[in-house]
Structure formats: structure tokens, C-alpha cells
Scaffold this motif. Structure first.
Motif, short mmCIF file in Angstrom:
data_model
loop_
_atom_site.label_atom_id
_atom_site.label_comp_id
_atom_site.label_asym_id
_atom_site.label_seq_id
_atom_site.Cartn_x
_atom_site.Cartn_y
_atom_site.Cartn_z
N LEU A 20 0.77 -1.14 0.07
CA LEU A 20 0.02 -0.05 0.09
C LEU A 20 0.81 1.22 -0.07
CD1 LEU A 20 -2.89 -0.93 2.57
CD2 LEU A 20 -3.00 -0.78 0.12
N SER A 21 0.47 2.32 -0.65
CA SER A 21 1.20 3.27 -0.91
C SER A 21 0.36 4.80 0.03
CB SER A 21 1.42 3.88 -2.29
OG SER A 21 -0.17 4.30 -2.85
N GLY A 22 0.92 5.69 0.46
CA GLY A 22 0.53 6.73 1.17
C GLY A 22 -0.66 7.36 0.48
N CYS A 23 -1.38 8.08 1.04
CA CYS A 23 -2.86 8.59 0.55
C CYS A 23 -2.29 9.88 0.11
CB CYS A 23 -3.88 8.51 1.52
SG CYS A 23 -3.56 9.35 2.94
N GLY A 24 -1.31 10.45 0.49
CA GLY A 24 -0.80 11.94 0.20
C GLY A 24 -1.77 12.99 0.78
N PHE A 25 -2.16 12.80 1.66
CA PHE A 25 -3.07 13.86 2.20
C PHE A 25 -2.32 14.87 3.01
CE2 PHE A 25 -4.83 15.42 6.24
CZ PHE A 25 -5.94 15.98 5.92
N LYS A 26 -2.42 15.97 2.94
CA LYS A 26 -1.78 17.06 3.28
C LYS A 26 -2.59 17.95 4.30
CE LYS A 26 1.32 17.63 -0.43
NZ LYS A 26 2.85 17.49 0.32
N ASP A 27 -2.17 18.55 5.29
CA ASP A 27 -3.03 19.36 6.38
C ASP A 27 -3.38 20.54 5.63
OD1 ASP A 27 -2.93 17.29 8.47
OD2 ASP A 27 -0.96 18.17 9.07
N ILE A 28 -4.29 21.03 6.15
CA ILE A 28 -4.92 22.36 5.67
C ILE A 28 -3.89 23.34 5.77
CG2 ILE A 28 -6.05 23.10 7.83
CD1 ILE A 28 -8.52 24.17 6.04
N ILE A 57 -5.48 34.25 0.68
CA ILE A 57 -4.59 34.40 1.74
C ILE A 57 -5.37 34.64 2.98
CG2 ILE A 57 -2.32 35.21 2.80
CD1 ILE A 57 -2.31 33.98 -0.26
N PRO A 58 -5.38 33.59 3.95
CA PRO A 58 -6.24 33.66 5.21
C PRO A 58 -5.79 35.12 5.98
CG PRO A 58 -5.95 31.50 5.00
CD PRO A 58 -5.09 32.34 3.99
N GLY A 59 -6.31 35.97 6.58
CA GLY A 59 -5.87 36.74 7.49
C GLY A 59 -5.73 36.21 8.88
N VAL A 88 4.64 28.71 -5.71
CA VAL A 88 4.09 28.66 -4.38
C VAL A 88 4.76 27.93 -3.29
CG1 VAL A 88 1.96 29.66 -5.21
CG2 VAL A 88 2.17 27.33 -5.08
N ASP A 89 4.30 27.96 -2.10
CA ASP A 89 5.15 27.04 -1.02
C ASP A 89 4.19 25.97 -0.56
OD1 ASP A 89 3.59 28.82 -0.01
OD2 ASP A 89 4.81 28.91 2.04
N LYS A 90 2.94 25.98 -1.30
CA LYS A 90 1.90 25.16 -0.57
C LYS A 90 1.26 24.12 -1.77
CE LYS A 90 0.94 27.79 3.35
NZ LYS A 90 0.10 28.66 4.19
N GLY A 95 -10.59 22.89 -4.67
CA GLY A 95 -11.79 22.76 -4.14
C GLY A 95 -12.81 23.79 -3.81
N HIS A 96 -12.36 25.05 -3.93
CA HIS A 96 -13.08 26.18 -3.57
C HIS A 96 -13.16 27.07 -4.77
CE1 HIS A 96 -13.50 25.72 0.92
NE2 HIS A 96 -12.43 25.05 0.88
N ALA A 97 -12.59 26.80 -5.87
CA ALA A 97 -12.66 27.35 -7.09
C ALA A 97 -14.06 27.34 -7.64
CB ALA A 97 -11.86 26.88 -8.26
N LYS A 98 -14.86 28.74 -7.62
CA LYS A 98 -16.22 28.61 -8.10
C LYS A 98 -16.44 29.52 -9.23
CE LYS A 98 -19.23 29.07 -4.60
NZ LYS A 98 -19.97 29.45 -3.40
N VAL A 99 -15.28 30.17 -9.75
CA VAL A 99 -15.61 31.16 -10.86
C VAL A 99 -14.40 30.80 -12.02
CG1 VAL A 99 -15.59 33.53 -11.64
CG2 VAL A 99 -16.56 33.19 -9.57
N ILE A 100 -14.91 30.65 -13.19
CA ILE A 100 -13.89 30.25 -14.24
C ILE A 100 -14.02 31.32 -15.37
CG2 ILE A 100 -13.34 28.81 -15.89
CD1 ILE A 100 -14.52 26.35 -14.30
N LEU A 101 -13.17 31.96 -15.80
CA LEU A 101 -13.26 33.47 -16.62
C LEU A 101 -12.58 33.00 -17.83
CD1 LEU A 101 -13.33 36.35 -13.99
CD2 LEU A 101 -15.38 35.38 -15.00
N PHE A 102 -13.13 33.31 -18.87
CA PHE A 102 -12.19 33.25 -20.18
C PHE A 102 -12.20 34.94 -20.81
CE2 PHE A 102 -14.52 29.26 -20.29
CZ PHE A 102 -13.56 28.19 -20.36
N GLY A 103 -10.97 35.09 -21.22
CA GLY A 103 -10.84 36.45 -21.59
C GLY A 103 -11.45 36.92 -23.01
#
Length: 365
Positions: A20-28, A57-59, A88-90, A95-103
Motif C-alpha cells: 500500500l502507498s500513502g494517500c498523499g493527504f496534506k493538512d490544511i 490568503i487567510p488573514g 508557491v510554497d503549498k 476545491g473552492h474554485a467557484k468562478v472560471i473566466l475566459f478572456g
């Protein structure tokens, strides 16, 4: 015997753990969340697309949430995402992408079909994300930060989701609806145009496309009539002029029905029926109850004329956002129904019959 069975079970479990391999889960705290995505044409580059991801970027307790936009030019969105990961470092989370824009410039050339397939295949892209057109570019819209916005891209979520303002000039399609319109015969895509203006954006026009590229842009009034045909939003206003007199009707309910009539040996046509209920919201002079019938008749004449003009414009551009073709195919069961419709649609006539009921003059007596 029992000992032998137990030992065998332990050996099997041990062997399973080895393969079995790891599930690849990463903390929030090790994830960075995308809230909106922009796709533009790559300028001054040999690459095809300029992909932009807007991260939240959470405040802290004393600081509000902020956002970060990272862009990458690539020939595919998969390639762009892999390169953005190096900036980016993370771990990137969609999962929270709610808008897709085309130019806007991108859609004038062609619809990026391969990118749409990427959105459909990604299990972490929400199928209930909204799709729109960014003007002058998708990146310009992503950069807008309205003063009323408390969370990154939340202003877009409220406008497109209609949890905030209610208006007949916004018809927000979900991604699953947009994807269906790309492939369904007799139904073409439609996208709201989101125009960036300094610290705010405007959404009051629609882009109509065929299966390949954008064909035309509807005005605000034409967008409202498209809304009527789709029965999406009944709250709007109708401006009626009669000589020097002018009234504005606040519509509280709009219901539209249509039938495709193909009489043998005669001109085929679409019979559209509109039923509008509302009250007078504004007028140059006082309007009394005995004159309501007169204004209703004038409103019906105006609505018949403008709706017919709108439908003829859509027909002339060779697009079908309302789904006339799909309605025709659903009622004609034969092997060449689509070919028949392609021959009929350009020659169709429109007959519009409206019924306007003004229930209140808006006066306080």
C-alpha cells in the motif's frame, strides 16, 4: 490450528501494508486554495494561453483576508498549473474554485475545448462553478477588489449566484450547463460579460457563442429579453413611450411560452407568448386607473416589437442560446431531425404575442 490461522492473518496484513502507498493527504495549513481561475490569450509569447489562479490568503485576527494572483503562460492548463506550483510554497487546492473566466480576446478566436475537458476531468473542480467572460481580460477582472468585498472573489460569487443583488441583466451559467451547451445539438453557450472598472466590475451584457467561437454580444436590453425567454428572472423594468408620455413598469412576474409551428407547405414560425404582471414605478405625470388599459396596450405593442427584433438578431447570428433546436428535435423522432432543423432555423419567422397586466398605478391616494 488457531495459532496457525492467526499467524497467517498477520502475515497477510503485513504483506498488504508493504504494497500500500500513502494517500498523499496534506493538512490544511499546507494547502493554498484557489477561488477563481482566469484564462487569457498569451501575448508576446509562443505559448497559447495565459493562465491565472487567484489564491485566498487567510488573514489574522486583526487583519482581513488577502489574495494572491499567480499567472503562467503555457500551451495547456495542466502545464501551467505544474509551473505555478513552483511559485508557491503549498499544495494547490481547487476545491473552492467557484468562478472560471475566459478572456474576451480568447473567445473571439476560438473556444478552448481542451481546457474545458481539463475542468471536466478534474475531480476537485466544482461542477457548480460559474463561467463568464472577462473584459478586457480575465486577469483584469481577477485583480478587481471592490470595497464592499470582505473575502477574495466573494463579490463575484454574490453577483453570479444572486445571493446578493437580483437583476435581469445577469444570467450566470454553471460550468455543467456550459459544458452541455458545447456538445448538445440545438443549444449554444451563453456567457455573462464581466467588465473590470477600477475598484468595481459591471455585469449587464451577454456573449453568445456557437460551438467554435463568440459570435455576438447582447446589449443590456437584449440580455433582459433573453432572460424573459429563459424564464430566469421576473423582476425587471419596462420603459414605455407614447408621444411625450413615458411610464416605467416594474415587472413582478414574467412567464414565457413558445411553440414551433411547421405547417405542411407553408412558412414555419415560432409563436412566442409572454405574460407580464407588474405595477407602474415611474411616470412623467399621474396615471389613473381608467387609463391603465391604454398603457397596457401600448406596453404590449412595444414588447412585441422589441422581442421580435431580439429573436431575429439571434437567428441572424446563427446561434441558439434558448434551445429552439433542442425543442424541435425532442418532438420530431427521425434520423435526420438535426439536418431538418438546420435547414428550417434560418428561414423561421417569429410571431410574438404579449399580455401585459398593470395591477397598480403606484399612486398613494
Amino acid at each position: 490450528m488457531k495459532k496457525i490461522v492467526k499467524k497467517s492473518c498477520f502475515v497477510c496484513i503485513f504483506l498488504l501494508l508493504l504494497i500500500l502507498s500513502g494517500c498523499g493527504f496534506k493538512d490544511i495549513d499546507k494547502r493554498i486554495f484557489v477561488v477563481s481561475i482566469g484564462i487569457d490569450t498569451a501575448s508576446n509569447s509562443q505559448k497559447k494561453y495565459d493562465i491565472s489562479l487567484k489564491f485566498v490568503i487567510p488573514g489574522t485576527k486583526n487583519e482581513p483576508d488577502d489574495f494572491l494572483i499567480v499567472s503562467e503562460k503555457a500551451n495547456s492548463i495542466s502545464e501551467a498549473v505544474r509551473m505555478i506550483k513552483t511559485k508557491v510554497d503549498k499544495e494547490i487546492d481547487f476545491g473552492h474554485a467557484k468562478v472560471i473566466l475566459f478572456g474576451q480576446d480568447l473567445l473571439r478566436e476560438k473556444l478552448p475545448v481542451e481546457i474545458n475537458y481539463w475542468f471536466a476531468r478534474r475531480r476537485d473542480i466544482q461542477q457548480i462553478a460559474w463561467v463568464g467572460v472577462g473584459k478586457p481580460s480575465a486577469l483584469d477582472v481577477l485583480k478587481v477588489k471592490p470595497k464592499s468585498e470582505q473575502l477574495p472573489s466573494n463579490a463575484l460569487f454574490l453577483a453570479l449566484g444572486k445571493d446578493g443583488s437580483e437583476t435581469p441583466y445577469i444570467i450566470p451559467p454553471f460550468y455543467y450547463d456550459f459544458k452541455k451547451r458545447l456538445t448538445e445539438k440545438g443549444l449554444d453557450p451563453m456567457l455573462p460579460i464581466i467588465q473590470a472598472k477600477e475598484s468595481l466590475f459591471t455585469i449587464n451584457t451577454m456573449a453568445l457563442t456557437n460551438k467554435k467561437k463568440m459570435k455576438t454580444i447582447l446589449t443590456s436590453e437584449e440580455t433582459k429579453f433573453l432572460n424573459y425567454m429563459l424564464n430566469k428572472e421576473g423582476k425587471s423594468v419596462l420603459k414605455v413611450n407614447k408621444g411625450k408620455d413615458m411610464i416605467i413598469i416594474e415587472t413582478q412576474k414574467v412567464k414565457t411560452k413558445y411553440n414551433i409551428i411547421t405547417p405542411p407547405g407553408k412558412q414555419p414560425y415560432i409563436h412566442v407568448k409572454l405574460k407580464v404582471k407588474g405595477r407602474i414605478e415611474e411616470a412623467i405625470k399621474a396615471v389613473h386607473n381608467e387609463k391603465l388599459t391604454h398603457y397596457e396596450k401600448e406596453s404590449e405593442k412595444m414588447l412585441n416589437k422589441r422581442m421580435k427584433k431580439f429573436l431575429e438578431k439571434v437567428q441572424k447570428e446563427g446561434v441558439d442560446p434558448i434551445g429552439f433546436g433542442m425543442r424541435y428535435r425532442s418532438r420530431h423522432f427521425n434520423s435526420n431531425d438535426w439536418e431538418e432543423w438546420q435547414h428550417i432555423y434560418p428561414t423561421l419567422k417569429f410571431k410574438v404575442q404579449s399580455n401585459v397586466q398593470i395591477e397598480d398605478t403606484g399612486l398613494i391616494e
